[in-house]
Design a protein around this motif. Structure first.
Motif, PDB file in Angstrom:
ATOM      1  N   LEU A  97       0.830  -1.209   0.000  1.00  5.75           N
ATOM      2  CA  LEU A  97       0.000   0.000   0.000  1.00  5.75           C
ATOM      3  C   LEU A  97       0.861   1.255   0.000  1.00  5.75           C
ATOM      4  CD1 LEU A  97      -2.871  -0.922   2.510  1.00  5.75           C
ATOM      5  CD2 LEU A  97      -2.986  -0.790   0.016  1.00  5.75           C
ATOM      6  N   MET A  98       1.915   1.234   0.802  1.00  3.45           N
ATOM      7  CA  MET A  98       2.821   2.377   0.873  1.00  3.45           C
ATOM      8  C   MET A  98       3.503   2.608  -0.465  1.00  3.45           C
ATOM      9  SD  MET A  98       6.166   2.751   3.348  1.00  3.45           S
ATOM     10  CE  MET A  98       7.046   1.454   2.420  1.00  3.45           C
ATOM     11  N   HIS A  99       3.936   1.528  -1.099  1.00  5.05           N
ATOM     12  CA  HIS A  99       4.615   1.669  -2.387  1.00  5.05           C
ATOM     13  C   HIS A  99       3.663   2.179  -3.468  1.00  5.05           C
ATOM     14  CE1 HIS A  99       7.497   0.899  -5.543  1.00  5.05           C
ATOM     15  NE2 HIS A  99       6.576   0.227  -6.217  1.00  5.05           N
ATOM     16  N   MET A 100       2.458   1.638  -3.510  1.00  2.00           N
ATOM     17  CA  MET A 100       1.489   2.085  -4.516  1.00  2.00           C
ATOM     18  C   MET A 100       1.135   3.550  -4.319  1.00  2.00           C
ATOM     19  SD  MET A 100      -1.129  -1.118  -5.155  1.00  2.00           S
ATOM     20  CE  MET A 100      -1.555  -1.326  -3.421  1.00  2.00           C
ATOM     21  N   ALA A 101       0.982   3.976  -3.065  1.00  2.00           N
ATOM     22  CA  ALA A 101       0.655   5.375  -2.786  1.00  2.00           C
ATOM     23  C   ALA A 101       1.791   6.291  -3.231  1.00  2.00           C
ATOM     24  CB  ALA A 101       0.372   5.559  -1.293  1.00  2.00           C
ATOM     25  N   TRP A 102       3.025   5.861  -2.948  1.00  2.00           N
ATOM     26  CA  TRP A 102       4.176   6.686  -3.327  1.00  2.00           C
ATOM     27  C   TRP A 102       4.293   6.774  -4.845  1.00  2.00           C
ATOM     28  CZ3 TRP A 102       8.650   7.289  -5.932  1.00  2.00           C
ATOM     29  CH2 TRP A 102       9.541   8.283  -5.478  1.00  2.00           C
ATOM     30  N   ASP A 132      11.764  -0.779  -6.407  1.00  2.00           N
ATOM     31  CA  ASP A 132      10.329  -1.025  -6.588  1.00  2.00           C
ATOM     32  C   ASP A 132       9.968  -2.458  -6.198  1.00  2.00           C
ATOM     33  OD1 ASP A 132       9.981   1.536  -7.483  1.00  2.00           O
ATOM     34  OD2 ASP A 132       9.983   1.015  -9.608  1.00  2.00           O
ATOM     35  N   LEU A 133      10.882  -3.386  -6.468  1.00  2.00           N
ATOM     36  CA  LEU A 133      10.603  -4.787  -6.202  1.00  2.00           C
ATOM     37  C   LEU A 133      10.725  -5.160  -4.726  1.00  2.00           C
ATOM     38  CD1 LEU A 133      12.457  -6.499  -9.210  1.00  2.00           C
ATOM     39  CD2 LEU A 133       9.977  -6.226  -8.895  1.00  2.00           C
ATOM     40  N   THR A 134      11.493  -4.378  -3.971  1.00  2.00           N
ATOM     41  CA  THR A 134      11.755  -4.758  -2.582  1.00  2.00           C
ATOM     42  C   THR A 134      10.477  -4.821  -1.750  1.00  2.00           C
ATOM     43  OG1 THR A 134      12.230  -2.446  -1.986  1.00  2.00           O
ATOM     44  CG2 THR A 134      14.100  -3.844  -2.584  1.00  2.00           C
ATOM     45  N   SER A 135       9.604  -3.824  -1.903  1.00  2.00           N
ATOM     46  CA  SER A 135       8.375  -3.808  -1.111  1.00  2.00           C
ATOM     47  C   SER A 135       7.490  -5.001  -1.449  1.00  2.00           C
ATOM     48  CB  SER A 135       7.600  -2.509  -1.344  1.00  2.00           C
ATOM     49  OG  SER A 135       8.318  -1.398  -0.856  1.00  2.00           O
ATOM     50  N   GLY A 136       7.343  -5.273  -2.767  1.00  2.00           N
ATOM     51  CA  GLY A 136       6.521  -6.405  -3.174  1.00  2.00           C
ATOM     52  C   GLY A 136       7.107  -7.730  -2.720  1.00  2.00           C
ATOM     53  N   ALA A 137       8.438  -7.862  -2.841  1.00  2.00           N
ATOM     54  CA  ALA A 137       9.095  -9.099  -2.437  1.00  2.00           C
ATOM     55  C   ALA A 137       8.980  -9.318  -0.932  1.00  2.00           C
ATOM     56  CB  ALA A 137      10.565  -9.063  -2.850  1.00  2.00           C
ATOM     57  N   ALA A 138       9.240  -8.253  -0.163  1.00  2.00           N
ATOM     58  CA  ALA A 138       9.154  -8.360   1.292  1.00  2.00           C
ATOM     59  C   ALA A 138       7.732  -8.681   1.727  1.00  2.00           C
ATOM     60  CB  ALA A 138       9.631  -7.058   1.941  1.00  2.00           C
ATOM     61  N   SER A 139       6.765  -8.037   1.080  1.00  2.00           N
ATOM     62  CA  SER A 139       5.361  -8.298   1.398  1.00  2.00           C
ATOM     63  C   SER A 139       4.983  -9.734   1.058  1.00  2.00           C
ATOM     64  CB  SER A 139       4.465  -7.325   0.623  1.00  2.00           C
ATOM     65  OG  SER A 139       3.100  -7.634   0.818  1.00  2.00           O
ATOM     66  N   GLY A 140       5.454 -10.214  -0.096  1.00  2.68           N
ATOM     67  CA  GLY A 140       5.152 -11.580  -0.514  1.00  2.68           C
ATOM     68  C   GLY A 140       5.743 -12.607   0.433  1.00  2.68           C
ATOM     69  N   VAL A 141       6.988 -12.381   0.846  1.00  2.53           N
ATOM     70  CA  VAL A 141       7.638 -13.297   1.781  1.00  2.53           C
ATOM     71  C   VAL A 141       6.888 -13.330   3.108  1.00  2.53           C
ATOM     72  CG1 VAL A 141       9.716 -13.670   3.159  1.00  2.53           C
ATOM     73  CG2 VAL A 141       9.917 -13.127   0.730  1.00  2.53           C
ATOM     74  N   VAL A 171      14.617  -9.366   8.261  1.00  3.55           N
ATOM     75  CA  VAL A 171      15.203  -9.373   6.912  1.00  3.55           C
ATOM     76  C   VAL A 171      14.332  -8.567   5.944  1.00  3.55           C
ATOM     77  CG1 VAL A 171      15.789 -10.825   4.947  1.00  3.55           C
ATOM     78  CG2 VAL A 171      16.412 -11.554   7.245  1.00  3.55           C
ATOM     79  N   ALA A 172      13.000  -8.726   6.039  1.00  3.68           N
ATOM     80  CA  ALA A 172      12.094  -8.019   5.136  1.00  3.68           C
ATOM     81  C   ALA A 172      12.226  -6.508   5.290  1.00  3.68           C
ATOM     82  CB  ALA A 172      10.649  -8.452   5.402  1.00  3.68           C
ATOM     83  N   VAL A 173      12.229  -6.051   6.526  1.00  2.00           N
ATOM     84  CA  VAL A 173      12.378  -4.615   6.768  1.00  2.00           C
ATOM     85  C   VAL A 173      13.763  -4.144   6.326  1.00  2.00           C
ATOM     86  CG1 VAL A 173      12.465  -2.809   8.529  1.00  2.00           C
ATOM     87  CG2 VAL A 173      10.722  -4.593   8.657  1.00  2.00           C
ATOM     88  N   GLY A 174      14.776  -4.971   6.566  1.00  2.00           N
ATOM     89  CA  GLY A 174      16.132  -4.601   6.154  1.00  2.00           C
ATOM     90  C   GLY A 174      16.248  -4.432   4.650  1.00  2.00           C
ATOM     91  N   VAL A 175      15.603  -5.319   3.897  1.00  2.00           N
ATOM     92  CA  VAL A 175      15.645  -5.235   2.435  1.00  2.00           C
ATOM     93  C   VAL A 175      14.962  -3.951   1.948  1.00  2.00           C
ATOM     94  CG1 VAL A 175      14.745  -6.271   0.316  1.00  2.00           C
ATOM     95  CG2 VAL A 175      15.820  -7.713   2.047  1.00  2.00           C
ATOM     96  N   VAL A 176      13.808  -3.648   2.531  1.00  2.00           N
ATOM     97  CA  VAL A 176      13.097  -2.420   2.144  1.00  2.00           C
ATOM     98  C   VAL A 176      13.925  -1.191   2.513  1.00  2.00           C
ATOM     99  CG1 VAL A 176      11.044  -1.020   2.579  1.00  2.00           C
ATOM    100  CG2 VAL A 176      10.836  -3.493   2.329  1.00  2.00           C
TER     101      VAL A 176
END
Length: 230
Positions: A97-102, A132-141, A171-176
């Motif tokens: 949601l944050m990424h789409m809004a941004w 762009d991919l980090t948020s989606g990847a972290a969310s998916g994981v 790890v997810a937060v670190g990647v983002v």
């Protein structure tokens, strides 16, 4: 001469000691302590019916309930899993949601990359797309971890699941975080003026960082809850 503990003192001390060993959601900790006190009260009443004095009954109830260390360890595992689940839910929902809004704000207020005077170099576009991919990847994981956790909870050690969930959150937060730092540094290197090209986007970026920091604090708290489990 030391003071003599009454039955109520024994129960109060037990519950207080137990509460001091737990980390997690305040509400969940409070609920667990309330359940503990209720269980001790019920056990005490059962022992009173068998002819024990009130103090003896409450002392027996505490002994039967179990050593504080062991009970705290069991409760903490539950709290760690619950906290980890909440953190993963936040990651799975908030990050996309944050990424789409941004991105929507960028397209609305700045426009696509080709609207700049010159097309950004390939290395910059690579970093931008990777970010762009980090948020989606972290969310998916995080989402996969939540789904798998549901199935594995029945056959695997709760303490292990708590640590795995906490590690995934970190790890997810670190990647983002790494992705956002990379794009900021790359933009500053390419053209620092782009960082302040639009006041609304500056605000949006600040909000994004607030959200990331908040998620980071949740993940760290999640790890803290999981690692104190013996």
């Amino acid at each position: 001469m030391g003071a003599v503990l009454t039955g109520e003192d024994v129960i109060d001390r037990y519950v207080t000691d137990l509460g001091s060993r737990l980390q997690g959601s305040r509400k969940q900790v409070r609920d667990l302590l309330t359940e503990t006190r209720d269980s001790l009260t019920d056990a005490t009443e059962a022992h009173l019916d068998r002819g024990l004095t009130e103090e003896e009954a409450q002392q027996r109830a505490v002994e039967e309930f179990g050593p504080v260390r062991e009970i705290a360890n069991e409760y903490q595992a539950e709290l760690a899993v619950a906290y980890g689940t909440r953190t993963l839910v936040w990651l799975a929902i908030v990050l996309p949601l944050m990424h789409m809004a941004w991105e929507y704000g960028r397209m609305l207020l700045i426009g696509p990359w080709q609207d700049f005077a010159t097309m950004p170099p390939a290395w910059y576009l690579f970093i931008a797309k990777a970010n762009d991919l980090t948020s989606g990847a972290a969310s998916g994981v995080a989402l996969v971890a939540l789904i798998l956790g549901r199935f594995l909870a029945r056959g695997y050690d709760t303490k292990l699941l708590a640590r795995i969930g906490a590690s995934i959150a970190i790890v997810a937060v670190g990647v983002v975080l790494l992705g956002n730092i990379s794009i900021i540094l790359a933009t500053a290197h390419l053209d620092a003026s782009r960082l302040v090209q639009s006041s609304p986007m500056v605000v949006a970026t600040a909000i994004t960082w607030i959200v990331i920091v908040r998620l980071g604090l949740l993940a760290r708290r999640c790890l803290s809850c999981a690692t104190i489990v013996a």
